[in-house]
Design a protein around this motif. Structure first.
Motif, mmCIF file in Angstrom:
data_model
loop_
_atom_site.group_PDB
_atom_site.id
_atom_site.type_symbol
_atom_site.label_atom_id
_atom_site.label_comp_id
_atom_site.label_asym_id
_atom_site.label_seq_id
_atom_site.Cartn_x
_atom_site.Cartn_y
_atom_site.Cartn_z
ATOM 1 N N TRP A 15 -2.522 41.648 -14.959
ATOM 2 C CA TRP A 15 -3.105 42.445 -13.870
ATOM 3 C C TRP A 15 -4.467 41.887 -13.533
ATOM 4 O O TRP A 15 -5.209 41.445 -14.416
ATOM 5 N N HIS B 186 -7.150 45.330 -4.731
ATOM 6 C CA HIS B 186 -5.987 46.212 -4.761
ATOM 7 C C HIS B 186 -6.243 47.390 -5.686
ATOM 8 O O HIS B 186 -6.704 47.211 -6.810
ATOM 9 N N SER C 130 -2.025 51.924 -3.215
ATOM 10 C CA SER C 130 -1.797 52.290 -4.621
ATOM 11 C C SER C 130 -0.401 52.877 -4.783
ATOM 12 O O SER C 130 0.285 53.192 -3.801
ATOM 13 N N THR D 64 1.567 46.696 -6.588
ATOM 14 C CA THR D 64 2.188 47.774 -7.351
ATOM 15 C C THR D 64 3.535 47.337 -7.895
ATOM 16 O O THR D 64 4.006 47.877 -8.890
ATOM 17 N N THR E 189 -5.114 50.418 -8.098
ATOM 18 C CA THR E 189 -4.024 50.914 -8.928
ATOM 19 C C THR E 189 -4.254 52.399 -9.189
ATOM 20 O O THR E 189 -5.348 52.791 -9.562
ATOM 21 N N GLY F 290 -3.447 42.984 -8.325
ATOM 22 C CA GLY F 290 -2.782 44.077 -9.026
ATOM 23 C C GLY F 290 -1.884 43.525 -10.126
ATOM 24 O O GLY F 290 -2.250 42.570 -10.803
#
Lengths: 417, 385
Positions: B277, B110, B349, B293, B112, B282
């Motif tokens: 995280w 994932h 993101s 997110t 960020t 994420g």
């Protein structure tokens, strides 16, 4: 604890799974598997000191909050019952429900029979307050289900519309509704409906599982005023007793609809004997007979009810210890209920009034639910006699007022006989 | 002697099997992600596990067992009690995550991106239609249990650390904390008038997971003096962070969002704490639906004509947007005004998701204007993103 596992063993003998297994270690493992993160009887893993965990009870008004000092909390917060029940679990409902300035709730529950021992320091204080000074440390609770001792008990049906006696019973060896796993709850259901299936004569009846009942059955039970629903009161839901609803919950009643058992609602079982009219003596006779029959039937299979001579019958809420008994009538008292002395009269007779929907409901018309205030420290026979004598007195008052005569507040009756 | 031992072992297995079956929940009436995935086999394998803080599979699934769900709305049915839940119970949570997050695989990574400069446009949504803009997310403090499982001591520690960090914000982010249990009547009324006050959860989805325990202990609301940056402490997550303002300048909202979050993260790190995280999931939050997110960026927008169009649902789907009423999740739209936000959380993101909202809402407003003028919108139909 081992002896209760042995009983569970013997009940499974029929199924054959256990027949070759030795008692003891396997069965202990069987039940310990349930609570992985807490070894039986061991201390709770704690990161913060008791002072950091102590609940903020400054706005609270319940029995738990009145007695749970930081010192008592610190003493008990690291303990667990053999099933892994903790103080934090016991008090959660009281922390989450600060209470009402006028109505003082109990504010804690038991997760199993051992809760009352392991957390005795707080439970005993709560019990003393709730049960008007009954001290579990130095008093004994009398149990008496001999209905032949009742004197009178046939009320004037011009005033008394219906009569009812209820109590609860817990199956020893299985955790109580706040803490039980799904397997334990299903085991309670199995044990109880197995016993109820053995009732005969006027007690013969049928079980309706909440998960399996069809629409007609549901409607009939609603029409009979028998159906109980998922609890909505935060007092109950915060204690965890509504988990997995409606799994393993159900209602049993006899064909005559005068003897009713709730399975896995607020307690393992709630047992109710009732009928229209004023024959409280017959209601209580059926109550005692039914209870004793059920007890005999579960004992045949190696089970027993939770009971001890300090606290009587063990139930989830400390308010229901002792007899767990509420005996009452729906009675119309149009004149007496308007008399300003009514509350005092009730109080001296050790009676309480509720609306006709039960606890926390309002009276409809002039009909009240009148029942015993006490649960612990007096026997079933004594409490039912109190209700009979008290209700008769109330009816006499009503009749006097009808004739234009005055009534008297009776002398307060003594509590622990 | 050895035959006896074999028979004992067999009975051991049979007994365990029988016990597992007795513990396995009845999910026959259920329609949620957990019920779709949790077979008896899987339950049997997971029952012996627990996270280091003692969270068990029964704890994970309780909310899903107690709330069978709705034939039309698929809830998750699971929560995490700590960061390790997602690892220890991955057999259960990975397929749920995959189903909920559009096919996101256990091996996917994932991305960020909290750099607001990467957002194109977004400063000019028509304020005649776009009444307000908002971006929210959540953050969890590593090393602490999550709301379903935390003790009072942990919850208070989380509050203490958060209040300390927020207290160090300055400039347009300077603000004040209001603890739920200490606020005065005036403060409470002001927060209600500002639409900032959150209340004890009433949804059985949340209550059944245990996150409302000990309410209102350790809970509170922080907001900056400008009332454009707001943090909820210990509601459904450790922190919920919200940037919002009237009008359609989503760029400004997102910039403040990123700046604020980054500053808060720095302040936590100064005290030796970090956010939960990892590069697969994420940001780690209580509900699996908020992984990645944890971002919901949206607007309140007037679409009285478009919302009645037969293709409204299809358009939103293609734009990867969802509609809600103006009271938030599970509320109805009032007066043709809808809350339109990104449908995704994980696998895109922050910048990508807000970009989808900005571009999508621009198109929706254009369509609304066309329909107002009695014109067709067929040539505006978007491709599936």
């Amino acid at each position: 604890m081992a002896s209760s596992f042995a009983r569970i063993l013997s009940s499974k003998r029929k199924v054959g799974i256990w027949s070759l297994v030795g008692a003891g270690s396997l069965t202990v493992g069987f039940f310990l598997n349930r609570e992985q993160h807490v070894n039986a009887g061991a201390h709770v893993r704690r990161i913060y000191p008791a002072s950091a965990e102590y609940p903020d009870l400054r706005k609270h008004n319940n029995c738990m909050a009145s007695h749970l000092t930081p010192a008592v909390y610190a003493k008990l917060c690291d303990k667990t019952t053999p099933n892994g029940y903790t103080l934090d679990l016991a008090i959660q409902t009281g922390v989450d429900n600060p209470g009402h300035p006028f109505i003082k709730t109990v504010g804690m529950v038991a997760g199993d029979e051992e809760s009352y021992e392991v957390f005795a320091d707080i439970f005993n204080s709560v019990i003393r307050e709730r049960h008007n000074g009954y001290d579990p440390c130095n008093m004994k609770h009398p149990t008496d289900l001999d209905s032949s001792k009742i004197r009178g008990g046939q009320f004037d049906e011009k005033y008394v519309l219906s009569s009812r006696v209820r109590t609860g019973r817990s199956i020893r060896g299985l955790s109580l509704p706040p803490a039980c796993t799904r397997a334990e709850r299903r085991e309670v259901e199995r044990v109880v409906i197995d016993a109820l299936a053995g009732l005969k004569g006027d007690l013969a009846g049928k079980y309706y599982s909440l998960t399996l009942m069809n629409e007609q059955e549901q409607q009939q039970l609603i029409d009979d005023h028998f159906l109980f629903d998922k609890p909505v009161s935060p007092l109950l839901t915060c204690a965890g007793m509504a988990r997995d609803w409606p799994d393993a919950r159900g209602i049993w009643h006899n064909n005559e609809k005068t003897f009713l058992v709730w399975v896995n609602e607020e307690d393992h079982t709630r047992v109710i004997s009732m009928e229209k009219g004023g024959n409280m003596k017959r209601v209580f006779e059926r109550f005692c007979r039914g209870l004793q029959e059920v007890e005999r039937l579960i004992q045949e299979k190696g089970w027993e009810f939770m009971w001890n001579e300090r606290l009587g019958y063990i139930l989830t809420c400390p308010s229901n210890l002792g007899t767990g008994l509420r005996a009452g009538v729906h009675v119309t008292l149009p004149r007496l209920s308007k008399d300003p002395r009514f509350p005092k009269i009730l109080d001296n007779l050790r009676l309480q009034k509720r609306g006709t929907g039960g606890v926390d409901t309002a009276a409809v018309g002039n009909t009240f639910d009148i029942s015993n205030l006490d649960r612990l420290g007096q026997s079933e026979v004594q409490l039912v006699q109190t209700v009979i004598d008290g209700v008769n007195y109330l009816i006499e008052c009503e009749k006097k007022l009808e004739r234009g005569q005055d009534v008297k507040i009776p002398a307060p009756i003594s509590q622990f006989k | 002697m050895s035959i006896q031992r074999h028979l004992n072992a067999l009975n051991d297995t049979l007994a365990k099997r029988s016990q597992i079956r007795q513990e396995y929940p009845d999910l026959s009436q259920h329609n949620n992600h957990m019920a779709k995935v949790l077979t008896l086999e899987m339950y049997a394998n997971l029952r012996d596990k627990q996270t280091p803080s003692g969270f068990t599979v029964d704890d994970v699934i309780q909310t899903g067992v107690d709330n069978p769900g709705h034939p039309f709305i698929m809830t998750v049915g699971c929560v995490a009690g700590d960061e390790e839940t997602y690892e220890v119970f991955k057999d259960l949570l990975d397929p749920i995550i995959e189903d909920r997050h559009g096919g996101y695989k256990p091996t996917d990574k994932h991305k960020t991106d909290l750099n607001p400069d990467n957002l194109q446009g977004g400063d000019d949504l028509d304020p005649n239609y776009v009444l307000s803009s908002r971006v929210r997310t959540g953050r969890s403090i590593r090393g602490f249990c999550l709301p379903p499982h935390c003790s009072r001591g942990e919850r208070r520690a989380i509050e203490g650390l958060s209040v300390e960090a927020l207290g160090a914000l300055d400039g347009d982010l300077k603000g004040k904390y209001y603890a739920l249990k200490d606020m005065t009547e005036e403060e409470q009324q002001q927060l209600i008038d500002d639409h900032f006050l959150f209340d004890k959860p009433v949804s059985p989805l949340l209550l059944a997971s245990g996150m409302a325990r000990d309410w209102p202990d350790g809970r509170g609301i922080w907001h900056n003096d400008n009332k454009t940056f707001l943090v909820w402490v210990n509601e459904e997550d450790h922190l919920r962070v919200i940037s919002m303002q009237k009008g359609g300048n989503m760029k400004e909202v997102f910039t403040r969002f990123c700046t604020g979050l980054t500053k808060i993260e720095e302040l936590f790190k100064e005290k030796g704490h970090e956010f939960m995280w990892n590069e697969h999931l994420g940001y780690v939050l209580t509900c699996p639906s908020n992984l990645g997110t944890g971002l919901r960026g949206g607007v309140h927008v007037k679409l009285p004509n478009l919302s009645k169009h037969e293709k409204f649902g299809e358009i939103l789907k293609r734009l990867r947007l969802q509609k809600r009423g103006t009271g938030g999740v599970d509320t109805a739209a009032v007066g043709g005004i809808f809350d339109i936000s990104n449908a995704d959380r994980l696998g895109f993101s922050e910048v990508e998701l807000v970009q989808m909202v900005v571009d999508g809402v621009k198109l929706l407003v254009e369509m609304e204007k066309r329909l107002e003028a009695g014109q067709s919108i067929n040539d505006l139909m978007p491709e599936q993103k």
